[in-house]
Design a protein around this motif. Structure first.
Motif, PDB file in Angstrom:
ATOM      1  N   GLU A  39      12.421  29.571  50.569  1.00 22.60           N
ATOM      2  CA  GLU A  39      12.584  28.898  51.863  1.00 22.60           C
ATOM      3  C   GLU A  39      13.998  28.336  51.995  1.00 22.60           C
ATOM      4  OE1 GLU A  39       9.608  26.263  53.393  1.00 22.60           O
ATOM      5  OE2 GLU A  39       8.002  27.251  52.292  1.00 22.60           O
ATOM      6  N   LYS A  40      14.497  27.754  50.918  1.00 21.26           N
ATOM      7  CA  LYS A  40      15.861  27.225  50.965  1.00 21.26           C
ATOM      8  C   LYS A  40      16.860  28.342  51.259  1.00 21.26           C
ATOM      9  CE  LYS A  40      19.516  25.320  48.052  1.00 21.26           C
ATOM     10  NZ  LYS A  40      19.904  24.889  46.685  1.00 21.26           N
ATOM     11  N   GLU A  41      16.725  29.467  50.581  1.00 21.38           N
ATOM     12  CA  GLU A  41      17.659  30.581  50.775  1.00 21.38           C
ATOM     13  C   GLU A  41      17.542  31.166  52.176  1.00 21.38           C
ATOM     14  OE1 GLU A  41      17.997  32.243  46.180  1.00 21.38           O
ATOM     15  OE2 GLU A  41      16.308  32.852  47.435  1.00 21.38           O
ATOM     16  N   THR A  42      16.347  31.108  52.750  1.00 24.53           N
ATOM     17  CA  THR A  42      16.159  31.555  54.126  1.00 24.53           C
ATOM     18  C   THR A  42      16.968  30.688  55.081  1.00 24.53           C
ATOM     19  OG1 THR A  42      13.933  32.393  53.644  1.00 24.53           O
ATOM     20  CG2 THR A  42      14.457  31.933  55.949  1.00 24.53           C
ATOM     21  N   VAL A  43      16.874  29.378  54.894  1.00 24.49           N
ATOM     22  CA  VAL A  43      17.656  28.448  55.727  1.00 24.49           C
ATOM     23  C   VAL A  43      19.149  28.706  55.545  1.00 24.49           C
ATOM     24  CG1 VAL A  43      18.195  26.017  56.156  1.00 24.49           C
ATOM     25  CG2 VAL A  43      15.845  26.699  55.631  1.00 24.49           C
ATOM     26  N   THR A  44      19.554  28.966  54.321  1.00 25.19           N
ATOM     27  CA  THR A  44      20.963  29.202  54.022  1.00 25.19           C
ATOM     28  C   THR A  44      21.462  30.479  54.685  1.00 25.19           C
ATOM     29  OG1 THR A  44      20.585  28.192  51.849  1.00 25.19           O
ATOM     30  CG2 THR A  44      22.665  29.336  52.180  1.00 25.19           C
ATOM     31  N   LEU A  45      20.723  31.572  54.535  1.00 23.78           N
ATOM     32  CA  LEU A  45      21.158  32.851  55.098  1.00 23.78           C
ATOM     33  C   LEU A  45      21.256  32.811  56.620  1.00 23.78           C
ATOM     34  CD1 LEU A  45      19.517  35.834  53.155  1.00 23.78           C
ATOM     35  CD2 LEU A  45      21.940  35.459  53.657  1.00 23.78           C
ATOM     36  N   LEU A  46      20.333  32.107  57.257  1.00 21.70           N
ATOM     37  CA  LEU A  46      20.387  32.023  58.717  1.00 21.70           C
ATOM     38  C   LEU A  46      21.605  31.240  59.193  1.00 21.70           C
ATOM     39  CD1 LEU A  46      16.631  31.635  59.730  1.00 21.70           C
ATOM     40  CD2 LEU A  46      18.140  33.585  60.103  1.00 21.70           C
ATOM     41  N   GLY A  47      22.267  30.539  58.273  1.00 18.26           N
ATOM     42  CA  GLY A  47      23.518  29.875  58.621  1.00 18.26           C
ATOM     43  C   GLY A  47      24.606  30.850  59.023  1.00 18.26           C
ATOM     44  N   ALA A  48      24.406  32.141  58.752  1.00 20.56           N
ATOM     45  CA  ALA A  48      25.351  33.159  59.216  1.00 20.56           C
ATOM     46  C   ALA A  48      25.424  33.192  60.736  1.00 20.56           C
ATOM     47  CB  ALA A  48      24.944  34.534  58.690  1.00 20.56           C
ATOM     48  N   HIS A  49      24.416  32.615  61.389  1.00 25.51           N
ATOM     49  CA  HIS A  49      24.439  32.530  62.857  1.00 25.51           C
ATOM     50  C   HIS A  49      25.451  31.498  63.342  1.00 25.51           C
ATOM     51  CE1 HIS A  49      20.064  34.268  63.200  1.00 25.51           C
ATOM     52  NE2 HIS A  49      20.974  35.178  62.897  1.00 25.51           N
ATOM     53  N   SER A  50      26.236  30.956  62.429  1.00 28.35           N
ATOM     54  CA  SER A  50      27.303  30.028  62.801  1.00 28.35           C
ATOM     55  C   SER A  50      28.423  30.712  63.561  1.00 28.35           C
ATOM     56  CB  SER A  50      27.907  29.387  61.547  1.00 28.35           C
ATOM     57  OG  SER A  50      26.944  28.655  60.843  1.00 28.35           O
ATOM     58  N   THR A  51      28.511  32.022  63.453  1.00 27.09           N
ATOM     59  CA  THR A  51      29.638  32.723  64.037  1.00 27.09           C
ATOM     60  C   THR A  51      29.155  33.938  64.814  1.00 27.09           C
ATOM     61  OG1 THR A  51      31.769  33.801  63.524  1.00 27.09           O
ATOM     62  CG2 THR A  51      29.984  34.121  61.951  1.00 27.09           C
ATOM     63  N   GLY A  52      29.941  34.348  65.795  1.00 25.26           N
ATOM     64  CA  GLY A  52      29.620  35.540  66.576  1.00 25.26           C
ATOM     65  C   GLY A  52      29.119  35.217  67.962  1.00 25.26           C
ATOM     66  N   MET A  53      28.687  36.254  68.647  1.00 25.03           N
ATOM     67  CA  MET A  53      28.160  36.148  69.991  1.00 25.03           C
ATOM     68  C   MET A  53      26.671  36.478  69.980  1.00 25.03           C
ATOM     69  SD  MET A  53      30.984  35.445  71.651  1.00 25.03           S
ATOM     70  CE  MET A  53      30.478  35.653  73.363  1.00 25.03           C
ATOM     71  N   ILE A  54      25.877  35.676  70.645  1.00 24.68           N
ATOM     72  CA  ILE A  54      24.442  35.919  70.757  1.00 24.68           C
ATOM     73  C   ILE A  54      24.147  36.377  72.177  1.00 24.68           C
ATOM     74  CG2 ILE A  54      22.138  34.941  70.512  1.00 24.68           C
ATOM     75  CD1 ILE A  54      23.695  34.989  67.924  1.00 24.68           C
ATOM     76  N   HIS A  55      23.666  37.599  72.332  1.00 25.05           N
ATOM     77  CA  HIS A  55      23.365  38.142  73.646  1.00 25.05           C
ATOM     78  C   HIS A  55      22.204  37.379  74.285  1.00 25.05           C
ATOM     79  CE1 HIS A  55      26.011  41.663  73.588  1.00 25.05           C
ATOM     80  NE2 HIS A  55      25.754  41.721  72.298  1.00 25.05           N
ATOM     81  N   CYS A  56      22.296  37.206  75.581  1.00 25.44           N
ATOM     82  CA  CYS A  56      21.262  36.476  76.313  1.00 25.44           C
ATOM     83  C   CYS A  56      19.876  37.072  76.126  1.00 25.44           C
ATOM     84  CB  CYS A  56      21.605  36.445  77.804  1.00 25.44           C
ATOM     85  SG  CYS A  56      23.005  35.375  78.221  1.00 25.44           S
ATOM     86  N   LYS A  57      19.804  38.377  75.961  1.00 25.16           N
ATOM     87  CA  LYS A  57      18.491  39.013  75.838  1.00 25.16           C
ATOM     88  C   LYS A  57      17.721  38.504  74.630  1.00 25.16           C
ATOM     89  CE  LYS A  57      20.284  43.045  73.308  1.00 25.16           C
ATOM     90  NZ  LYS A  57      20.419  44.525  73.330  1.00 25.16           N
ATOM     91  N   PHE A  58      18.416  37.904  73.650  1.00 29.35           N
ATOM     92  CA  PHE A  58      17.760  37.419  72.449  1.00 29.35           C
ATOM     93  C   PHE A  58      17.184  36.015  72.607  1.00 29.35           C
ATOM     94  CE2 PHE A  58      20.764  40.506  70.336  1.00 29.35           C
ATOM     95  CZ  PHE A  58      19.772  41.417  69.998  1.00 29.35           C
ATOM     96  N   PHE A  59      17.534  35.317  73.682  1.00 33.30           N
ATOM     97  CA  PHE A  59      17.005  33.954  73.829  1.00 33.30           C
ATOM     98  C   PHE A  59      16.572  33.614  75.248  1.00 33.30           C
ATOM     99  CE2 PHE A  59      21.681  33.613  74.150  1.00 33.30           C
ATOM    100  CZ  PHE A  59      21.835  32.950  75.356  1.00 33.30           C
TER     101      PHE A  59
END
Length: 361
Positions: free
Chosen positions: A185-205
């Motif tokens: 679970e800890k590593e899952t939280v850590t890996l999702l930190g990669a969402h710190s950078t980049g562009m998130i398309h509107c279709k995803f949220f």
């Protein structure tokens, strides 16, 4: 305070030893500086070519970071995600979870530079893993050692691509998906930190912004004014975006214009929210986790990290300690890059990352 420099150096050395031991225990066939004799220029070629691309287009860094995750999560770090469709096999690129992947042409360019220097030596799998490390650094994240010696797969695995985490996953589903690949679970939280950078398309949220869960309301876990900001981004209404971002509880330091990717001619699918709006540097990671604590996670899968006791605890710790996050992120990226790799006589070294070199195909 005069000992701070020595203490930091000691911690860095200890951390490096821990990181290298993690890789050694993960796959003994991988080596540090594997190409020291066969292609000693390989690291420089990858780094310099990527830097040249990045100077023209900074979106390449998060694109490659996402690319390596989608490769390693499926069948291990074997560059199978780079293969094009043929009459003999399908392509992971064509599956729904991978249709928004980018940077394939940039990988092609780096590979061509490597082939000019050392023909048939450096695998596409190693190229991708090293390029991902360089991309993390360019995005303001930590440097970490990468062991090499991977071979490329001669198969694509489109059917397994559907096991990739989804932006719409709730927390139990996310934890289960990562656990199936050996992540805690800890590593899952850590890996999702990669969402710190980049562009998130509107279709995803976008589903979170309107009739969420069959109601007439947005996702209740989202900060209302931040939801309004995201609606303005996806509607491309700059006046509304300015009004929302000016409010104290809106996305921290977000520029009214920086989150969008283009003019009103863009469709909702093309419009995006910029994640690293404060630029490169020590903010890699910490703003992402701070945003989750404020109800400003852009994707549902991100905000769900605050829905569990253990995951929320790690979100709080990373939100207040960027050094801890960088250390843990380096370790988990090393673990990710060592999953189920092909080495030795297993696999091949492609001369073109898009196609299998073997005459079988």
């Amino acid at each position: 305070m005069k000992y701070d420099g020595k203490i930091n150096l000691l911690l860095l050395l200890i951390g490096y030893c821990l990181l290298t031991s993690l890789i050694s225990s993960g796959d003994s066939s991988l080596e540090y500086d594997y190409y020291r004799e066969s292609c000693p220029q390989s690291l420089h070629v990858i780094r310099s070519t990527l830097r040249r691309i990045y100077d023209r287009n900074s979106t390449v860094a998060p694109a490659i970071l996402r690319l390596v995750f989608h490769d390693c999560f499926v069948q291990g770090c074997d560059a199978s995600v780079l293969l094009d469709r043929t009459v003999f096999m399908g392509s992971e690129k064509d599956t729904l979870p991978n249709q928004s992947l980018k940077a394939f042409d940039h990988i092609d360019l780096i590979k061509s530079e490597l082939e000019n220097v050392c023909p048939g030596v450096v695998s596409c799998a190693d190229l991708l893993v090293v390029a991902a490390r360089e991309s993390v650094v360019l995005a303001g994240g930590p440097y970490y050692p990468v062991h090499t010696g991977r071979k490329d797969s001669d198969h694509s695995y489109p059917e397994i691509s559907y096991e990739l985490p989804s932006p719409l996953d709730d927390l139990p589903t996310t934890i289960a998906r990562f656990a199936s690949r050996g992540f805690t679970e800890k590593e899952t939280v850590t890996l999702l930190g990669a969402h710190s950078t980049g562009m998130i398309h509107c279709k995803f949220f976008e589903r979170r912004l309107y009739k969420f869960g069959g109601t007439d309301q947005p996702d209740p876990s989202m900060d209302p004014e931040f939801a309004e900001l995201l609606r303005s981004v996806c509607n491309n209404n700059q006046t509304q975006a300015h009004s929302s971002s000016a409010a104290p509880s809106a996305s921290p330091s977000a520029s009214p214009s920086s989150p969008t990717t283009g003019s009103s001619s863009k469709t909702g699918e093309e419009r995006s929210m910029k994640m690293d709006y404060e630029g490169r540097g020590s903010s890699f990671g910490i703003l992402y986790y701070q945003g989750l604590l404020q109800g400003k996670g852009i994707m549902f899968v991100d905000q769900q990290l605050t829905a569990g006791e253990e995951t929320a605890n790690w979100v709080r710790q990373y939100a207040s300690d960027v050094s801890m996050f960088h250390r843990d992120f380096a370790q988990v990226m090393m673990k990710l890059s060592s999953i189920q790799v092909l080495t030795g006589q297993n696999g091949e070294v492609r001369t073109n990352c898009r196609e299998v070199t073997s005459s079988l195909w």
